[in-house]
Design a protein around this motif. Structure first.
Motif, PDB file in Angstrom:
ATOM      1  N   GLY A 188       0.727  -1.279  -0.017  1.00 44.61           N
ATOM      2  CA  GLY A 188       0.091   0.132  -0.009  1.00 44.61           C
ATOM      3  C   GLY A 188       0.807   1.346  -0.031  1.00 44.61           C
ATOM      4  O   GLY A 188       0.344   2.386  -0.049  1.00 44.61           O
ATOM      5  N   LYS A 189       2.158   1.238  -0.289  1.00 44.25           N
ATOM      6  CA  LYS A 189       3.108   2.347  -0.113  1.00 44.25           C
ATOM      7  C   LYS A 189       2.858   2.797  -1.453  1.00 44.25           C
ATOM      8  O   LYS A 189       2.945   2.329  -2.493  1.00 44.25           O
ATOM      9  N   VAL A 190       2.867   4.414  -1.461  1.00 46.94           N
ATOM     10  CA  VAL A 190       2.937   5.031  -2.599  1.00 46.94           C
ATOM     11  C   VAL A 190       4.215   5.106  -3.505  1.00 46.94           C
ATOM     12  O   VAL A 190       4.970   5.479  -2.866  1.00 46.94           O
ATOM     13  N   ILE A 191       4.148   4.654  -4.650  1.00 43.90           N
ATOM     14  CA  ILE A 191       5.496   4.490  -5.508  1.00 43.90           C
ATOM     15  C   ILE A 191       5.497   5.380  -6.829  1.00 43.90           C
ATOM     16  O   ILE A 191       6.594   5.364  -7.267  1.00 43.90           O
ATOM     17  N   GLY A 192       4.378   5.833  -6.945  1.00 40.48           N
ATOM     18  CA  GLY A 192       4.355   6.807  -8.099  1.00 40.48           C
ATOM     19  C   GLY A 192       3.244   7.501  -8.153  1.00 40.48           C
ATOM     20  O   GLY A 192       2.111   7.075  -7.714  1.00 40.48           O
ATOM     21  N   ARG A 193       3.153   8.773  -8.555  1.00 38.18           N
ATOM     22  CA  ARG A 193       2.073   9.679  -8.617  1.00 38.18           C
ATOM     23  C   ARG A 193       1.846  10.411 -10.234  1.00 38.18           C
ATOM     24  O   ARG A 193       2.804  10.536 -10.836  1.00 38.18           O
ATOM     25  N   ASN A 194       0.667   9.970 -10.526  1.00 36.83           N
ATOM     26  CA  ASN A 194       0.380  10.489 -11.936  1.00 36.83           C
ATOM     27  C   ASN A 194       1.193  10.385 -13.096  1.00 36.83           C
ATOM     28  O   ASN A 194       1.439  11.027 -14.148  1.00 36.83           O
ATOM     29  N   LEU A 195       1.599   8.967 -12.952  1.00 33.93           N
ATOM     30  CA  LEU A 195       2.462   8.200 -13.969  1.00 33.93           C
ATOM     31  C   LEU A 195       1.457   8.035 -15.361  1.00 33.93           C
ATOM     32  O   LEU A 195       0.283   7.560 -15.252  1.00 33.93           O
ATOM     33  N   ARG A 196       2.115   8.475 -16.483  1.00 38.52           N
ATOM     34  CA  ARG A 196       1.302   8.245 -17.599  1.00 38.52           C
ATOM     35  C   ARG A 196       2.153   7.535 -18.591  1.00 38.52           C
ATOM     36  O   ARG A 196       3.217   7.890 -18.769  1.00 38.52           O
ATOM     37  N   GLY A 197       1.349   6.891 -19.627  1.00 39.14           N
ATOM     38  CA  GLY A 197       2.059   6.245 -20.832  1.00 39.14           C
ATOM     39  C   GLY A 197       3.386   5.640 -20.422  1.00 39.14           C
ATOM     40  O   GLY A 197       3.393   4.720 -19.867  1.00 39.14           O
ATOM     41  N   PRO A 198       4.462   5.936 -21.008  1.00 45.33           N
ATOM     42  CA  PRO A 198       5.717   5.369 -21.176  1.00 45.33           C
ATOM     43  C   PRO A 198       6.371   5.425 -19.460  1.00 45.33           C
ATOM     44  O   PRO A 198       7.133   4.777 -19.080  1.00 45.33           O
ATOM     45  N   GLN A 199       5.819   6.587 -18.975  1.00 44.48           N
ATOM     46  CA  GLN A 199       6.528   6.855 -17.444  1.00 44.48           C
ATOM     47  C   GLN A 199       5.932   5.685 -16.674  1.00 44.48           C
ATOM     48  O   GLN A 199       6.662   5.028 -15.663  1.00 44.48           O
TER      49      GLN A 199
END
Length: 398
Positions: A377-388
């Motif tokens: 449940g740990k946040v490892i990314g925010r608002n990642l899109r497409g290639p990211q």
């Protein structure tokens, strides 16, 4: 992709024309009188559906008798209406406002959606002209979209070739929309045509200068229709587009704190599509993309194909999606899930719009918004899109 933000195209098939105008001798009524004159249609059921902002409602259901049907709306204020003639007939789309009078639909069955003529409504004529223009492009685009859906996600070269073709076609549609908006910025039809400013490939090729058209249409419509929700919907899209463009141009924002200043994702417990409670914690152990979206959000619909591709590619490795909808209309929510092929089972919503408790808890004030969490449940990314997003999934899941 453009397909996913153009619900109007569902009505954009095989339009033609037939002649003649008559007067309905409209009485002083609270709303509009809509008269239909239909050849070979006696006994056919006809349904009038109204759209007010994000809300869809059936106004009336009648039968064609002696070649005629008639509806009466409850208001003369701007509304989008759709007239339905049955499963095998294309609907008719109307935009009616205070300037309209003596509204007449003439056509023949079968194929009234192909051959109708509308009089007494300038905006509805704009819509018909728009759909007539779209017809040949739609016929070219459809097989490309079908091929895209059938192409394995691993065949990135073929996928890019098909998307490039769609981008090229969309330039002509963009030009039509811009010409109309330049001449009629306050037109309700301009609101419909804003969708043509999105390239088929999404915001990666969106021209930020085109946001001026969104803002101009919103401003002009707000002045012309001060009571209307449509300018608010446009402003909401502008906010979402600007936020996503900023994330695309500044990759570090996607990895940074973004919205929601927390290390572990807050619990979400909501009803799913079938009214059963579903908890985010039920997915503990999986890598989960918590995706905030809505059927009415153009940038969200643009991003959906990318999310679908990542789900199909990594679901066998422990990845899934937990979709939180900010819709208010359940039918619109469910239709968007089906139309965009959001095949994961984790779809929840309170059908409470921006007042969603999860949106508040996560500090979401623009969509699409996404939080990638690990099995704990740990946040490892925010608002990642497409290639990211794909790069992060490769890093975490291999």
């Amino acid at each position: 992709m453009k397909k996913f933000i153009t619900p109007i195209i569902a009505f954009a098939l095989l339009l033609g024309s037939c002649g003649g105008e008559v007067s309905t001798e409209e009485e002083e009524i609270p709303g509009h009188k809509i008269v239909g004159e239909v050849t070979n249609g006696d006994g056919q059921e006809v349904v009038l559906v109204a759209y007010e902002g994000e809300t869809e409602s059936i106004i009336d259901t009648v039968q064609i008798e002696n070649g005629r049907f008639e509806f009466q709306t409850a208001t003369k204020e701007l509304r989008q209406y759709v007239i339905l003639f049955g499963e095998n007939e294309m609907p008719i789309v109307l935009l009616l406002d205070e300037s309209d009078k003596d509204i007449v639909i003439k056509g023949s069955m079968p194929g009234i959606g192909d051959n109708y003529q509308v009089s007494g409504s300038k905006e509805s004529q704009f819509v018909k002209d728009y759909l007539v223009f779209l017809k040949p492009y739609f016929e070219v685009e459809q097989p490309i979209y079908m091929e895209l859906q059938a192409t394995p996600q691993t065949d990135t070269v073929r996928i890019q070739t098909l998307i490039d073709k769609l981008d090229s076609i969309s330039l002509y549609q963009r030009e039509y929309a811009i010409n109309h908006m330049d001449k009629n910025p306050g037109s309700a039809a301009s609101w419909l045509m804003l969708r043509e400013l999105f390239p088929a490939s999404g915001l990666l090729k969106f021209d930020p200068a085109d946001l001026d058209y969104f803002k101009r249409v919103s401003s002009e419509m707000r002045e012309k229709y001060p009571y209307s929700e449509y300018p608010d919907l446009i402003d909401r899209d502008v906010k979402s587009i600007e936020a996503q463009i900023e994330q695309l141009n500044n990759p570090e924002l996607a990895q940074g704190s973004g919205t929601g200043d927390f290390e572990y994702a807050p619990e979400i417990v909501m009803e799913d599509k079938n009214g059963k409670k579903m908890a985010l914690s039920d997915l503990r152990g999986k890598v989960v993309l918590i995706d905030f979206w809505a059927s009415w959000c153009a940038p969200c619909r643009q991003e959906n194909p990318n999310v679908v591709a990542m789900y199909e590619k990594y679901k066998s490795k422990g990845f899934t999606v937990f979709s939180v909808s900010l819709d208010q209309d359940k039918d619109a929510w469910l239709k968007a899930i089906a139309a965009d092929n959001l095949s994961w089972p984790n779809h929840v919503s309170e059908l409470n719009g921006w007042n969603s408790s999860a949106a508040v808890a996560y500090g979401v004030n623009a969509i699409p918004a996404a939080f990638l969490i690990d099995g704990d449940g740990k946040v490892i990314g925010r608002n990642l899109r497409g290639p990211q997003l794909e790069q992060k999934l490769k890093e975490v899941l291999g």
